[in-house]
Write a protein that holds these residues in place. Structure first.
Motif, PDB file in Angstrom:
ATOM      1  N   THR A 152      41.224  32.840  32.783  1.00 55.17           N
ATOM      2  CA  THR A 152      40.150  33.564  33.447  1.00 55.17           C
ATOM      3  C   THR A 152      40.324  33.519  34.960  1.00 55.17           C
ATOM      4  O   THR A 152      40.488  32.445  35.543  1.00 55.17           O
ATOM      5  CB  THR A 152      38.783  32.981  33.067  1.00 55.17           C
ATOM      6  N   SER A 153      40.286  34.683  35.587  1.00 51.51           N
ATOM      7  CA  SER A 153      40.391  34.755  37.049  1.00 51.51           C
ATOM      8  C   SER A 153      39.385  35.768  37.558  1.00 51.51           C
ATOM      9  O   SER A 153      38.646  36.388  36.776  1.00 51.51           O
ATOM     10  CB  SER A 153      41.810  35.153  37.460  1.00 51.51           C
ATOM     11  N   ALA A 154      39.343  35.946  38.870  1.00 50.98           N
ATOM     12  CA  ALA A 154      38.368  36.854  39.473  1.00 50.98           C
ATOM     13  C   ALA A 154      38.521  38.266  38.903  1.00 50.98           C
ATOM     14  O   ALA A 154      39.639  38.737  38.693  1.00 50.98           O
ATOM     15  CB  ALA A 154      38.554  36.868  40.987  1.00 50.98           C
ATOM     16  N   PRO A 155      37.396  38.954  38.659  1.00 51.62           N
ATOM     17  CA  PRO A 155      37.453  40.300  38.070  1.00 51.62           C
ATOM     18  C   PRO A 155      37.604  41.380  39.137  1.00 51.62           C
ATOM     19  O   PRO A 155      37.507  41.104  40.340  1.00 51.62           O
ATOM     20  CB  PRO A 155      36.093  40.416  37.400  1.00 51.62           C
ATOM     21  N   THR A 156      37.818  42.596  38.689  1.00 49.36           N
ATOM     22  CA  THR A 156      37.748  43.755  39.569  1.00 49.36           C
ATOM     23  C   THR A 156      36.509  44.563  39.218  1.00 49.36           C
ATOM     24  O   THR A 156      36.077  44.590  38.059  1.00 49.36           O
ATOM     25  CB  THR A 156      38.991  44.654  39.456  1.00 49.36           C
ATOM     26  N   VAL A 157      35.950  45.205  40.229  1.00 47.08           N
ATOM     27  CA  VAL A 157      34.811  46.098  40.035  1.00 47.08           C
ATOM     28  C   VAL A 157      35.358  47.475  39.661  1.00 47.08           C
ATOM     29  O   VAL A 157      36.346  47.920  40.255  1.00 47.08           O
ATOM     30  CB  VAL A 157      33.968  46.181  41.321  1.00 47.08           C
ATOM     31  N   GLY A 159      36.543  51.032  39.698  1.00 46.93           N
ATOM     32  CA  GLY A 159      36.785  51.909  40.837  1.00 46.93           C
ATOM     33  C   GLY A 159      37.406  51.219  42.028  1.00 46.93           C
ATOM     34  O   GLY A 159      37.797  51.886  43.005  1.00 46.93           O
ATOM     35  N   GLU A 160      37.528  49.888  41.976  1.00 44.56           N
ATOM     36  CA  GLU A 160      38.150  49.141  43.063  1.00 44.56           C
ATOM     37  C   GLU A 160      39.491  48.590  42.598  1.00 44.56           C
ATOM     38  O   GLU A 160      39.697  48.340  41.410  1.00 44.56           O
ATOM     39  CB  GLU A 160      37.242  48.014  43.543  1.00 44.56           C
ATOM     40  N   ASP A 161      40.405  48.397  43.531  1.00 42.15           N
ATOM     41  CA  ASP A 161      41.772  48.018  43.178  1.00 42.15           C
ATOM     42  C   ASP A 161      42.036  46.521  43.237  1.00 42.15           C
ATOM     43  O   ASP A 161      42.981  46.038  42.605  1.00 42.15           O
ATOM     44  CB  ASP A 161      42.774  48.733  44.107  1.00 42.15           C
ATOM     45  N   THR A 162      41.261  45.775  43.995  1.00 42.94           N
ATOM     46  CA  THR A 162      41.549  44.360  44.201  1.00 42.94           C
ATOM     47  C   THR A 162      40.502  43.489  43.522  1.00 42.94           C
ATOM     48  O   THR A 162      39.343  43.899  43.339  1.00 42.94           O
ATOM     49  CB  THR A 162      41.596  44.025  45.699  1.00 42.94           C
ATOM     50  N   GLU A 163      40.919  42.297  43.146  1.00 44.01           N
ATOM     51  CA  GLU A 163      39.992  41.344  42.538  1.00 44.01           C
ATOM     52  C   GLU A 163      38.917  40.958  43.543  1.00 44.01           C
ATOM     53  O   GLU A 163      39.173  40.843  44.739  1.00 44.01           O
ATOM     54  CB  GLU A 163      40.751  40.089  42.082  1.00 44.01           C
ATOM     55  N   ARG A 164      37.725  40.755  43.032  1.00 43.46           N
ATOM     56  CA  ARG A 164      36.609  40.389  43.899  1.00 43.46           C
ATOM     57  C   ARG A 164      36.209  38.941  43.628  1.00 43.46           C
ATOM     58  O   ARG A 164      35.924  38.563  42.499  1.00 43.46           O
ATOM     59  CB  ARG A 164      35.417  41.326  43.664  1.00 43.46           C
ATOM     60  N   GLU A 165      36.178  38.148  44.690  1.00 42.44           N
ATOM     61  CA  GLU A 165      35.830  36.733  44.574  1.00 42.44           C
ATOM     62  C   GLU A 165      34.340  36.489  44.808  1.00 42.44           C
ATOM     63  O   GLU A 165      33.745  35.612  44.186  1.00 42.44           O
ATOM     64  CB  GLU A 165      36.632  35.903  45.584  1.00 42.44           C
ATOM     65  N   ASP A 166      33.724  37.253  45.720  1.00 42.03           N
ATOM     66  CA  ASP A 166      32.350  36.971  46.125  1.00 42.03           C
ATOM     67  C   ASP A 166      31.354  37.907  45.443  1.00 42.03           C
ATOM     68  O   ASP A 166      31.602  39.112  45.309  1.00 42.03           O
ATOM     69  CB  ASP A 166      32.198  37.104  47.646  1.00 42.03           C
ATOM     70  N   PHE A 167      30.243  37.331  44.972  1.00 40.37           N
ATOM     71  CA  PHE A 167      29.193  38.085  44.302  1.00 40.37           C
ATOM     72  C   PHE A 167      27.832  37.647  44.833  1.00 40.37           C
ATOM     73  O   PHE A 167      27.058  36.984  44.147  1.00 40.37           O
ATOM     74  CB  PHE A 167      29.284  37.889  42.784  1.00 40.37           C
ATOM     75  N   PRO A 168      27.566  37.988  46.100  1.00 37.52           N
ATOM     76  CA  PRO A 168      26.293  37.573  46.685  1.00 37.52           C
ATOM     77  C   PRO A 168      25.115  38.202  45.938  1.00 37.52           C
ATOM     78  O   PRO A 168      25.231  39.330  45.454  1.00 37.52           O
ATOM     79  CB  PRO A 168      26.390  38.104  48.123  1.00 37.52           C
ATOM     80  N   PRO A 169      24.007  37.499  45.743  1.00 37.34           N
ATOM     81  CA  PRO A 169      23.678  36.197  46.336  1.00 37.34           C
ATOM     82  C   PRO A 169      24.097  34.994  45.493  1.00 37.34           C
ATOM     83  O   PRO A 169      23.711  33.865  45.782  1.00 37.34           O
ATOM     84  CB  PRO A 169      22.158  36.272  46.397  1.00 37.34           C
ATOM     85  N   PHE A 170      24.894  35.225  44.427  1.00 36.61           N
ATOM     86  CA  PHE A 170      25.224  34.127  43.522  1.00 36.61           C
ATOM     87  C   PHE A 170      26.283  33.193  44.101  1.00 36.61           C
ATOM     88  O   PHE A 170      26.337  32.014  43.753  1.00 36.61           O
ATOM     89  CB  PHE A 170      25.724  34.689  42.187  1.00 36.61           C
ATOM     90  N   GLY A 171      27.162  33.705  44.944  1.00 36.48           N
ATOM     91  CA  GLY A 171      28.320  32.947  45.420  1.00 36.48           C
ATOM     92  C   GLY A 171      29.592  33.607  44.918  1.00 36.48           C
ATOM     93  O   GLY A 171      29.721  34.829  44.968  1.00 36.48           O
ATOM     94  N   ASP A 172      30.523  32.809  44.392  1.00 40.01           N
ATOM     95  CA  ASP A 172      31.754  33.405  43.881  1.00 40.01           C
ATOM     96  C   ASP A 172      31.569  33.831  42.420  1.00 40.01           C
ATOM     97  O   ASP A 172      30.479  33.711  41.849  1.00 40.01           O
ATOM     98  CB  ASP A 172      32.943  32.457  44.045  1.00 40.01           C
ATOM     99  N   TYR A 173      32.654  34.328  41.790  1.00 36.88           N
ATOM    100  CA  TYR A 173      32.527  34.856  40.428  1.00 36.88           C
ATOM    101  C   TYR A 173      32.133  33.783  39.422  1.00 36.88           C
ATOM    102  O   TYR A 173      31.453  34.058  38.429  1.00 36.88           O
ATOM    103  CB  TYR A 173      33.814  35.573  40.004  1.00 36.88           C
ATOM    104  N   MET A 174      32.545  32.529  39.687  1.00 38.79           N
ATOM    105  CA  MET A 174      32.144  31.440  38.797  1.00 38.79           C
ATOM    106  C   MET A 174      30.636  31.215  38.861  1.00 38.79           C
ATOM    107  O   MET A 174      29.992  30.923  37.847  1.00 38.79           O
ATOM    108  CB  MET A 174      32.894  30.164  39.154  1.00 38.79           C
ATOM    109  N   ASP A 175      30.069  31.367  40.044  1.00 36.30           N
ATOM    110  CA  ASP A 175      28.614  31.226  40.187  1.00 36.30           C
ATOM    111  C   ASP A 175      27.889  32.350  39.461  1.00 36.30           C
ATOM    112  O   ASP A 175      26.815  32.141  38.872  1.00 36.30           O
ATOM    113  CB  ASP A 175      28.230  31.224  41.672  1.00 36.30           C
ATOM    114  N   PHE A 176      28.464  33.560  39.500  1.00 39.30           N
ATOM    115  CA  PHE A 176      27.870  34.687  38.773  1.00 39.30           C
ATOM    116  C   PHE A 176      27.894  34.414  37.269  1.00 39.30           C
ATOM    117  O   PHE A 176      26.901  34.644  36.565  1.00 39.30           O
ATOM    118  CB  PHE A 176      28.620  35.972  39.123  1.00 39.30           C
ATOM    119  N   ILE A 177      29.010  33.896  36.761  1.00 36.48           N
ATOM    120  CA  ILE A 177      29.085  33.532  35.342  1.00 36.48           C
ATOM    121  C   ILE A 177      28.009  32.503  35.011  1.00 36.48           C
ATOM    122  O   ILE A 177      27.315  32.605  33.991  1.00 36.48           O
ATOM    123  CB  ILE A 177      30.478  32.983  34.989  1.00 36.48           C
TER     124      ILE A 177
END
Length: 247
Positions: A152-157, A159-177
């Motif tokens: 498991t690694s950072a996802p892509t949104v 329509g976007e080409d690069t992985e996204r690490e930050d998911f404010p206001p949760f923090g990073d993708y692990m915080d969103f999970i």
């Protein structure tokens, strides 16, 4: 999920788990449970086992079960467990798949049937002989089941080409999970577009699953299942996806 199970049996995607159609994983799990009985010999595994009755016969011969115990050759693992317990033997639940304690319902382990052929990658069709398939459902009052692992690694949104690490206001993708684990209905609002995304709206490259209704593959290959999830999604009227659980 019981209705989906009935449809899969009707379409012969899975076969009734009796006689020689009990998958090897279920036979080995039954043997493991018997080997845990007080005074039992070391765990037994035999590649020649074809039925749950074969497992019981092996353990009778090894002295782990009484000679008087009789089970039907065309029965299921569940039939054998009942026969053992009806004989006054306190067999524990080690024969159950994964011991998902929060399950409100789960099926037997099933072997893939001929109906799976049209839903599987032709290059991997030989691997379905080794599959063990189980359906289960988690209680709404319990945390969801998570398919997550080393891959498991950072996802892509979308329509976007690069992985996204930050998911404010949760923090990073692990915080969103983590937030979705606490409340499955939580979503994320894209700071630029204002669009809302549920966790599984993101592209995880099949490395993350979370929810309360699952079909779990054990042994064999769980790859290339687009046609499988599409057919099941159409049958139950719900969007479905799949994930690989890597440890």
């Amino acid at each position: 999920m019981p209705a989906l199970e009935r449809w899969m049996l009707q379409e012969r995607i899975i076969l009734p788990a009796v006689g020689a159609d009990v998958p090897a994983k279920a036979l080995y799990a039954l043997s493991h449970a018997i080997s845990r009985l007080p005074g039992a010999n070391v765990p037994l595994v035999d590649a020649d086992w074809r039925t749950a009755a074969d497992v019981v016969a092996t353990h009778v011969q090894a002295g782990n079960l009484p000679d008087a115990l009789r089970v039907h050759g065309d029965g299921s693992v569940e039939d054998c467990v009942k026969a053992i317990r009806d004989h006054g033997i306190a067999l524990d639940d080690a024969w159950l798949f994964g011991k998902h304690a929060a399950c409100t319902w789960f099926s037997p382990r099933y072997r893939a049937g001929p109906g799976m052929v049209r839903l599987y990658d032709p290059d991997r069709i030989g691997e379905i002989d080794h599959l063990s398939i189980v359906l289960f459902q988690i209680d709404a009052g319990e945390p969801p089941f998570v398919v997550f692992g080393a891959g498991t690694s950072a996802p892509t949104v979308p329509g976007e080409d690069t992985e996204r690490e930050d998911f404010p206001p949760f923090g990073d993708y692990m915080d969103f999970i983590g937030a979705v684990y606490e409340d499955i209905h939580v979503d994320w609002v894209h700071p630029d577009s204002g669009r809302r995304y549920a966790l599984l709206d993101l592209d995880w490259e099949y490395s993350l699953g979370i929810g309360r209704c699952f079909i779990q593959f054990e042994d064999g290959s769980g790859y290339d299942l687009e046609r499988f999830v599409q057919a099941l999604g159409e049958a139950c009227g719900q969007r479905m996806t799949y994930a690989h659980r890597l440890f």
